[in-house]
Design a protein around this motif. Structure first.
Motif, PDB file in Angstrom:
ATOM      1  N   TYR A 228       0.829  -1.210   0.000  1.00  0.00           N
ATOM      2  CA  TYR A 228       0.000   0.000   0.000  1.00  0.00           C
ATOM      3  C   TYR A 228       0.859   1.255   0.000  1.00  0.00           C
ATOM      4  CZ  TYR A 228       0.894   1.345   4.831  1.00  0.00           C
ATOM      5  OH  TYR A 228       1.499   1.774   5.977  1.00  0.00           O
ATOM      6  N   LEU A 231       1.087   3.823  -2.711  1.00  0.00           N
ATOM      7  CA  LEU A 231       0.185   4.986  -2.779  1.00  0.00           C
ATOM      8  C   LEU A 231       0.947   6.268  -2.475  1.00  0.00           C
ATOM      9  CD1 LEU A 231      -2.942   3.583  -0.861  1.00  0.00           C
ATOM     10  CD2 LEU A 231      -2.644   3.728  -3.343  1.00  0.00           C
ATOM     11  N   ILE A 232       1.974   6.159  -1.620  1.00  0.00           N
ATOM     12  CA  ILE A 232       2.764   7.358  -1.289  1.00  0.00           C
ATOM     13  C   ILE A 232       3.668   7.708  -2.467  1.00  0.00           C
ATOM     14  CG2 ILE A 232       4.390   8.433   0.315  1.00  0.00           C
ATOM     15  CD1 ILE A 232       3.481   6.504   2.482  1.00  0.00           C
ATOM     16  N   SER A 233       4.502   6.754  -2.866  1.00  0.00           N
ATOM     17  CA  SER A 233       5.474   7.082  -3.913  1.00  0.00           C
ATOM     18  C   SER A 233       4.793   7.474  -5.216  1.00  0.00           C
ATOM     19  CB  SER A 233       6.443   5.922  -4.136  1.00  0.00           C
ATOM     20  OG  SER A 233       5.742   4.709  -4.259  1.00  0.00           O
ATOM     21  N   GLN A 234       3.606   6.929  -5.474  1.00  0.00           N
ATOM     22  CA  GLN A 234       2.912   7.230  -6.731  1.00  0.00           C
ATOM     23  C   GLN A 234       1.819   8.291  -6.569  1.00  0.00           C
ATOM     24  OE1 GLN A 234       5.118   6.258  -8.639  1.00  0.00           O
ATOM     25  NE2 GLN A 234       4.157   4.758  -9.975  1.00  0.00           N
ATOM     26  N   ARG A 235       1.719   8.886  -5.407  1.00  0.00           N
ATOM     27  CA  ARG A 235       0.677   9.914  -5.168  1.00  0.00           C
ATOM     28  C   ARG A 235      -0.674   9.359  -5.615  1.00  0.00           C
ATOM     29  NH1 ARG A 235       6.068  10.943  -6.874  1.00  0.00           N
ATOM     30  NH2 ARG A 235       6.369  13.168  -7.255  1.00  0.00           N
ATOM     31  N   ALA A 236      -0.954   8.168  -5.207  1.00  0.00           N
ATOM     32  CA  ALA A 236      -2.164   7.495  -5.659  1.00  0.00           C
ATOM     33  C   ALA A 236      -3.173   7.420  -4.524  1.00  0.00           C
ATOM     34  CB  ALA A 236      -1.800   6.099  -6.142  1.00  0.00           C
ATOM     35  N   LYS A 237      -4.405   7.075  -4.881  1.00  0.00           N
ATOM     36  CA  LYS A 237      -5.388   6.938  -3.811  1.00  0.00           C
ATOM     37  C   LYS A 237      -6.210   5.670  -3.960  1.00  0.00           C
ATOM     38  CE  LYS A 237      -9.040   9.815  -5.805  1.00  0.00           C
ATOM     39  NZ  LYS A 237      -9.877  11.006  -5.661  1.00  0.00           N
ATOM     40  N   MET A 238      -6.730   5.256  -2.840  1.00  0.00           N
ATOM     41  CA  MET A 238      -7.516   4.036  -2.754  1.00  0.00           C
ATOM     42  C   MET A 238      -8.789   4.444  -2.025  1.00  0.00           C
ATOM     43  SD  MET A 238      -5.969   0.418  -1.683  1.00  0.00           S
ATOM     44  CE  MET A 238      -5.763   0.367   0.095  1.00  0.00           C
ATOM     45  N   GLU A 239      -9.912   4.253  -2.662  1.00  0.00           N
ATOM     46  CA  GLU A 239     -11.149   4.800  -2.086  1.00  0.00           C
ATOM     47  C   GLU A 239     -12.271   3.787  -2.164  1.00  0.00           C
ATOM     48  OE1 GLU A 239     -12.000   8.665  -3.658  1.00  0.00           O
ATOM     49  OE2 GLU A 239     -13.503   9.064  -2.110  1.00  0.00           O
TER      50      GLU A 239
ATOM     51  N   ASP B 188      -1.181   9.718   8.691  1.00  0.00           N
ATOM     52  CA  ASP B 188      -0.369   8.558   9.083  1.00  0.00           C
ATOM     53  C   ASP B 188       1.100   8.712   8.734  1.00  0.00           C
ATOM     54  OD1 ASP B 188       0.228   6.067  10.117  1.00  0.00           O
ATOM     55  OD2 ASP B 188      -0.155   5.038   8.227  1.00  0.00           O
ATOM     56  N   LEU B 210      -1.678   9.448   3.726  1.00  0.00           N
ATOM     57  CA  LEU B 210      -0.486   8.605   3.873  1.00  0.00           C
ATOM     58  C   LEU B 210       0.746   9.464   3.686  1.00  0.00           C
ATOM     59  CD1 LEU B 210      -1.369   5.387   1.853  1.00  0.00           C
ATOM     60  CD2 LEU B 210      -1.432   5.698   4.326  1.00  0.00           C
ATOM     61  N   CYS B 211       1.384   9.767   4.795  1.00  0.00           N
ATOM     62  CA  CYS B 211       2.582  10.598   4.736  1.00  0.00           C
ATOM     63  C   CYS B 211       3.826   9.713   4.804  1.00  0.00           C
ATOM     64  CB  CYS B 211       2.530  11.584   5.892  1.00  0.00           C
ATOM     65  SG  CYS B 211       3.983  12.595   5.997  1.00  0.00           S
ATOM     66  N   GLY B 212       3.766   8.676   5.627  1.00  0.00           N
ATOM     67  CA  GLY B 212       4.906   7.790   5.766  1.00  0.00           C
ATOM     68  C   GLY B 212       4.492   6.500   6.431  1.00  0.00           C
ATOM     69  N   MET B 238      -7.850   6.653   1.212  1.00  0.00           N
ATOM     70  CA  MET B 238      -6.491   6.622   1.719  1.00  0.00           C
ATOM     71  C   MET B 238      -5.638   7.119   0.555  1.00  0.00           C
ATOM     72  SD  MET B 238      -4.962   3.490   3.822  1.00  0.00           S
ATOM     73  CE  MET B 238      -4.515   2.176   2.707  1.00  0.00           C
ATOM     74  N   GLU B 239      -4.911   8.180   0.780  1.00  0.00           N
ATOM     75  CA  GLU B 239      -4.217   8.813  -0.337  1.00  0.00           C
ATOM     76  C   GLU B 239      -2.800   9.192   0.044  1.00  0.00           C
ATOM     77  OE1 GLU B 239      -6.571  11.915  -2.071  1.00  0.00           O
ATOM     78  OE2 GLU B 239      -5.298  12.004  -3.845  1.00  0.00           O
ATOM     79  N   GLY B 240      -1.883   8.913  -0.862  1.00  0.00           N
ATOM     80  CA  GLY B 240      -0.503   9.293  -0.633  1.00  0.00           C
ATOM     81  C   GLY B 240      -0.171  10.590  -1.351  1.00  0.00           C
TER      82      GLY B 240
END
Lengths: 308, 308
Positions: A228, A231-239, B188, B210-212, B238-240
């Motif tokens: 998961y 989601l951070i490295s790709q600036r993605a979201k899960m909703e 987070d 999602l920060c880290g 949940m979003e990075g």
């Protein structure tokens, strides 16, 4: 008209990992209940089409056909509105929960022409409609399903660009090869390992639509997506979403879907379980992926046939 | 001016689960490199403040103070713009990566007055600023940290409404009690079990920023959030994000943060590691949660002092 009601009751919560239809459900025959008794007896929600046999509602008269959450029983209580005219079965499939879930879930992810859209559980009731809508929106659509037969149906009959069998030992490699520009939208019906593999392939600003997690519902220790952090490295979201929040937009969706059906852009497939008594077994089949398309339980046919 | 450069080089990828600073990094003394050599030697990015000692850039002259990603070395190459005037250290903390991460991450979650905002790693460089911004926006703020001392600092010095020590055996119970209306925004920084516990308490339409995932970075088998399906039932997301996407808005953020500092609405704390040689040990401390506030490495002081 029978004075006896048949109900399937949920009697025992199954142990994680597997459920035995015979232990989980009981078939109960009982005298036709009054409306008050029926409320107590509404044991599970399950979308159904029925015929009005008793009414205190001025909007409905005996003999009207209605669609509602009736539970797994021959006679159920409802005060819902009648559906607008269309092929009756569609109100359980494409115009029902599963089709509307595909419509709102997929469109909320805002697929653009050329986007890579991946759909898991793609041969299921929701997945196949979601994929067809993504095609209409100009996306490149990759379906994931559990057999070669299902994959062939997705590509040859429904026009998916690629379909991958997750039981293929080369699945992970093939998924990577099928997504050279990564995944812009992942519509997830299954969770588990497939969700993780798609997280590994998620594109920058990718969107994961959480529709379901059927691989995890019966697990003693549900598994979270270890990747998961993509989601951070790709600036993605899960909703996640629930179609009940879109009730006011159902007419819009049904109009749009009707148009696509008339234009031949969307096809439907049904998987019929004959007889209410076989519904528990059918539910198990749903978990095991035996169905292609929308699974329906035919409770009885004479009245429905007379109306069709 | 010394003709010798000191660099900390990343020499060996640590085994999952733990890293030994002495095995992972090497301290290298070498003659002052040319610009070309420096490019090869830029081993790790780490935000730093430095003084220009050599320049071919007409915008900078020797003696100017600059802030840049210089790597862990005494002399680094940069062509960045100088920061607008402010207390110098702030450009590594609140106006640097960690503060800007707090600013954009928290504000993208759009906290409304009265929202329940939960922040993990709340005593860390990003967490404490995110919590203070959430307070400014009128939210009810709950910080999660790893010691009673940190929790006291969050509540007594920074004005968090509640702070919970995740090492407390009653943590899960206390988190539930502290969030009677569930969690509208969870910021987070840590991942792992705390993310799962917050997923269990996520509110309808809740947002997880999602920060880290510092609890997972060194794990051999990173753990996904088993309760991610709460995103479905709660229509949550949940979003990075990565602050590099917000570079154009840095001036806006720095202006806003400056104003809040001047108004006494935001306080900062620094945790100073003395000497570049101690940087690897400091990195380990960061993973173990030894710091409260922003961790900085003081490379040398004479030149900086002369400028301050």
């Amino acid at each position: 008209m029978s004075k006896e009601n048949t109900q399937i009751r949920f009697v025992k919560r199954p142990a994680p990992g597997y459920f035995d239809p015979k232990e989980t459900f009981a078939i109960l025959k009982s005298p036709l209940p009054t409306q008050n008794e029926l409320k107590d007896d509404q044991i599970m929600r399950s979308n159904a089409i029925g015929e009005v046999v008793l009414s205190k509602n001025p909007k409905f008269k005996v003999g009207d056909m209605v669609q509602a959450f009736l539970g797994w029983q021959k006679y159920g209580l409802t005060d819902g509105n009648p559906p607008p005219g269309a092929v009756l079965h569609d109100y359980l499939g494409i115009f029902g929960e599963t089709g509307l879930t595909a419509y709102f879930g997929l469109l909320e992810s805002k697929p653009k022409p050329g986007d890579t859209v991946v759909i898991s559980g793609a041969a299921g009731a929701t997945g196949n409609i979601a994929g067809q809508i993504a095609k209409i929106k100009g996306a490149r659509v990759i379906g994931i399903a559990g057999s070669e037969e299902k994959c062939n149906w997705l590509v040859n009959d429904l026009g998916f660009d690629i379909a991958l069998n997750y039981r293929d030992p080369e699945f992970v490699k093939k998924l990577a090869k099928a997504t050279p520009r990564y995944i812009d939208v992942y519509f997830d019906n299954v969770g588990g390992d497939i969700l993780d593999q798609c997280l590994k392939r998620i594109a920058k600003n990718g969107r994961i639509v959480l529709c379901g997690a059927i691989s995890q519902y019966n697990e003693a220790q549900p598994k979270g997506p270890a990747f998961y952090t993509a989601l951070i490295s790709q600036r993605a979201k899960m909703e996640g979403f629930i179609i009940l929040d879109y009730v006011k937009r159902y007419p819009e969706a049904i109009n749009e879907l009707s148009k696509w059906i008339q234009e031949g852009k969307i096809k439907r497939k049904e998987f019929i379980i004959e007889g209410l008594e076989n519904a528990p077994e059918g539910l198990l089949r749903l978990f095991n992926g035996h169905n292609t398309g929308k699974m329906l339980v035919k409770v009885c046919d004479e009245n429905i046939k007379s109306k069709l």
